[in-house]
Scaffold this active site. Structure first.
Site, PDB file in Angstrom:
ATOM      1  N   GLU A  53       4.605 -65.391  50.760  1.00  0.00           N
ATOM      2  CA  GLU A  53       3.999 -64.865  49.444  1.00  0.00           C
ATOM      3  C   GLU A  53       3.721 -66.346  48.596  1.00  0.00           C
ATOM      4  O   GLU A  53       2.863 -66.534  48.113  1.00  0.00           O
ATOM      5  CB  GLU A  53       4.777 -63.976  48.768  1.00  0.00           C
ATOM      6  CG  GLU A  53       3.819 -63.390  47.351  1.00  0.00           C
ATOM      7  CD  GLU A  53       4.540 -62.648  46.610  1.00  0.00           C
ATOM      8  OE1 GLU A  53       5.770 -62.637  46.552  1.00  0.00           O
ATOM      9  OE2 GLU A  53       3.947 -61.595  45.862  1.00  0.00           O
ATOM     10  N   GLU A 182      11.861 -70.594  36.991  1.00  0.00           N
ATOM     11  CA  GLU A 182      13.342 -70.831  37.011  1.00  0.00           C
ATOM     12  C   GLU A 182      13.842 -70.718  38.306  1.00  0.00           C
ATOM     13  O   GLU A 182      14.669 -71.631  38.852  1.00  0.00           O
ATOM     14  CB  GLU A 182      13.978 -70.181  35.813  1.00  0.00           C
ATOM     15  CG  GLU A 182      13.623 -70.441  34.338  1.00  0.00           C
ATOM     16  CD  GLU A 182      12.433 -69.803  33.832  1.00  0.00           C
ATOM     17  OE1 GLU A 182      11.749 -68.871  34.644  1.00  0.00           O
ATOM     18  OE2 GLU A 182      11.899 -70.398  33.046  1.00  0.00           O
TER      19      GLU A 182
HETATM   20  C1  LIG Z   1       1.045 -60.196  36.931  1.00  0.00           C
HETATM   21  C2  LIG Z   1       2.207 -60.039  37.566  1.00  0.00           C
HETATM   22  C3  LIG Z   1       2.035 -59.210  38.969  1.00  0.00           C
HETATM   23  C4  LIG Z   1       3.144 -59.019  39.672  1.00  0.00           C
HETATM   24  N1  LIG Z   1       2.781 -58.256  40.915  1.00  0.00           N
HETATM   25  C5  LIG Z   1       4.129 -57.967  41.695  1.00  0.00           C
HETATM   26  C6  LIG Z   1       3.643 -57.458  42.934  1.00  0.00           C
HETATM   27  O1  LIG Z   1       2.748 -57.193  43.254  1.00  0.00           O
HETATM   28  N2  LIG Z   1       4.818 -56.773  43.580  1.00  0.00           N
HETATM   29  C7  LIG Z   1       6.300 -57.021  43.173  1.00  0.00           C
HETATM   30  O2  LIG Z   1       6.769 -56.298  43.776  1.00  0.00           O
HETATM   31  N3  LIG Z   1       6.003 -57.940  42.007  1.00  0.00           N
HETATM   32  C8  LIG Z   1       5.486 -58.090  41.162  1.00  0.00           C
HETATM   33  N4  LIG Z   1       5.564 -58.691  39.931  1.00  0.00           N
HETATM   34  C9  LIG Z   1       6.818 -58.725  39.525  1.00  0.00           C
HETATM   35  C10 LIG Z   1       7.277 -60.152  39.690  1.00  0.00           C
HETATM   36  O3  LIG Z   1       7.759 -60.594  40.785  1.00  0.00           O
HETATM   37  C11 LIG Z   1       8.501 -60.097  38.665  1.00  0.00           C
HETATM   38  O4  LIG Z   1       8.388 -59.897  37.248  1.00  0.00           O
HETATM   39  C12 LIG Z   1       9.342 -61.529  38.759  1.00  0.00           C
HETATM   40  O5  LIG Z   1       9.817 -61.735  39.813  1.00  0.00           O
HETATM   41  C13 LIG Z   1      10.376 -61.684  37.645  1.00  0.00           C
HETATM   42  O6  LIG Z   1      11.410 -60.691  37.748  1.00  0.00           O
HETATM   43  P1  LIG Z   1      11.797 -59.882  36.523  1.00  0.00           P
HETATM   44  O7  LIG Z   1      10.666 -59.555  35.802  1.00  0.00           O
HETATM   45  O8  LIG Z   1      12.743 -58.595  36.841  1.00  0.00           O
HETATM   46  O9  LIG Z   1      12.724 -60.969  35.624  1.00  0.00           O
HETATM   47  P2  LIG Z   1      14.028 -61.296  35.485  1.00  0.00           P
HETATM   48  O10 LIG Z   1      14.494 -61.412  36.951  1.00  0.00           O
HETATM   49  O11 LIG Z   1      14.834 -60.201  34.734  1.00  0.00           O
HETATM   50  O12 LIG Z   1      14.069 -62.693  34.681  1.00  0.00           O
HETATM   51  C14 LIG Z   1      13.851 -62.848  33.305  1.00  0.00           C
HETATM   52  C15 LIG Z   1      14.134 -64.267  33.073  1.00  0.00           C
HETATM   53  O13 LIG Z   1      15.331 -64.508  33.387  1.00  0.00           O
HETATM   54  C16 LIG Z   1      15.137 -65.923  34.231  1.00  0.00           C
HETATM   55  N5  LIG Z   1      16.171 -65.945  35.299  1.00  0.00           N
HETATM   56  C17 LIG Z   1      16.501 -64.664  36.263  1.00  0.00           C
HETATM   57  N6  LIG Z   1      17.470 -65.062  37.071  1.00  0.00           N
HETATM   58  C18 LIG Z   1      17.765 -66.244  36.942  1.00  0.00           C
HETATM   59  C19 LIG Z   1      18.532 -67.273  37.604  1.00  0.00           C
HETATM   60  N7  LIG Z   1      19.313 -66.991  38.536  1.00  0.00           N
HETATM   61  N8  LIG Z   1      18.381 -68.713  37.062  1.00  0.00           N
HETATM   62  C20 LIG Z   1      17.620 -69.060  36.076  1.00  0.00           C
HETATM   63  N9  LIG Z   1      16.786 -68.013  35.190  1.00  0.00           N
HETATM   64  C21 LIG Z   1      16.966 -66.835  35.909  1.00  0.00           C
HETATM   65  C22 LIG Z   1      13.632 -65.943  34.873  1.00  0.00           C
HETATM   66  O14 LIG Z   1      13.234 -67.028  35.172  1.00  0.00           O
HETATM   67  C23 LIG Z   1      12.852 -64.976  33.730  1.00  0.00           C
HETATM   68  O15 LIG Z   1      12.535 -66.040  32.555  1.00  0.00           O
HETATM   69  C24 LIG Z   1       4.353 -59.028  39.319  1.00  0.00           C
HETATM   70  C25 LIG Z   1       4.576 -59.644  38.030  1.00  0.00           C
HETATM   71  C26 LIG Z   1       3.515 -60.059  37.018  1.00  0.00           C
HETATM   72  C27 LIG Z   1       3.624 -60.688  35.865  1.00  0.00           C
END
Ligand SMILES: Cc1cc2nc3c(=O)[nH]c(=O)nc-3n(C[C@H](O)[C@H](O)[C@H](O)COP(=O)(O)OP(=O)(O)OC[C@H]3O[C@@H](n4cnc5c(N)ncnc54)[C@H](O)[C@@H]3O)c2cc1C
Length: 215
Positions: A53, A182
């Site tokens: 991906e 990140e």
């Molecule tokens: C427009 C859009 C389309 C999307 N499409 C899809 C899709 O088609 N399918 C799908 O499955 N998902 C999809 N997503 C979801 C996307 O993959 C997740 O939003 C993304 O992986 C971040 O996960 P989270 O939102 O749970 O954030 P979290 O994991 O909760 O992270 C929150 C913040 O903390 C930081 N963080 C977390 N862990 C760490 C670490 N270990 N070290 C440093 N920083 C850290 C992150 O960088 C972020 O800034 C989409 C998201 C968007 C915005």
């Protein structure tokens, strides 16, 4: 996705679109015939899928090393804003982005060639995803600046300005979707450069036993 217990709820984005969803699985049973890969190899399947991906997100569809770089997104900007680009400071910003994009596309082409030869996607996937997301955001903001006051309000017929504003808002998601910047930096630091990992007390614990705040 049609199995009983699967609920799909669209998530509305800042652009007004809802391109992706929250998906809930409540007591969903998946038959073994739908298993991908060997038993116990789920993590490998998941990481391979994510790596692919990232390559797709980061490098576009470059199938091989191009003979010449061809036209990229910054060339379109140069065509559209020629009169404004008489300003040397703006020209400097545009050319920096042109060079950045050329490097991203060449790295993408290298990743494409690697995949064509049957190899697993390498670090170029994470590099391209990280660099591409940040490039898109910089380009979106620059084009908004080149639009000037137009970008704060536009005629319903002005599809160019509408596209620029919506495009800039959409790029906000680029550093989140498909793995945040990140997380990309963590992957590059730990798996590619071999830097020490964060301490993870749950590493060898089954997911069901990982302590949660609600327990
Ligand atoms: C427009 C859009 C389309 C999307 N499409 C899809 C899709 O088609 N399918 C799908 O499955 N998902 C999809 N997503 C979801 C996307 O993959 C997740 O939003 C993304 O992986 C971040 O996960 P989270 O939102 O749970 O954030 P979290 O994991 O909760 O992270 C929150 C913040 O903390 C930081 N963080 C977390 N862990 C760490 C670490 N270990 N070290 C440093 N920083 C850290 C992150 O960088 C972020 O800034 C989409 C998201 C968007 C915005």
């Amino acid at each position: 996705m049609k199995a009983p217990g699967v609920t799909v709820r669209p998530l509305k984005q800042i652009t007004g679109d809802a391109e992706f969803n929250e998906v809930f699985f409540e007591d969903v049973r998946i038959p073994d015939s739908m298993r991908v890969g060997q038993e116990g190899a789920g993590w490998q399947v998941a990481t391979t899928t994510l790596m692919n991906e990232r390559v797709a997100l980061g490098s576009g569809t470059t199938g091989g090393m191009p003979k010449s770089l061809g036209r990229g997104p910054v060339d379109g900007i140069i065509d559209r804003y020629k009169p404004v680009l008489r300003d040397p400071a703006l020209r400097d910003q545009v050319m920096k982005l042109w060079v950045e994009n050329a490097v991203i596309r060449l790295t993408g082409a290298r990743a494409g060639m690697r995949r064509k030869s049957g190899a697993q996607p390498g670090p170029e996937g994470s590099i391209g995803k990280l660099a591409g997301a940040e490039f898109n955001q910089k380009l979106g903001v620059l084009e908004l600046a080149l639009q000037g006051a137009h970008a704060t309000g536009w005629d319903p017929d002005d599809k160019l300005t509408e596209g620029v504003v919506r495009g800039m808002l959409r790029t906000r998601a680029n550093t989140i979707e498909g793995g945040t910047s990140e997380i990309m930096r963590n992957i590059l630091g730990e798996r590619v450069l071999g830097l020490p990992k964060d301490i993870d007390v749950s590493r060898d614990v089954a997911w069901k036993d990982v302590p949660r705040s609600s327990k």
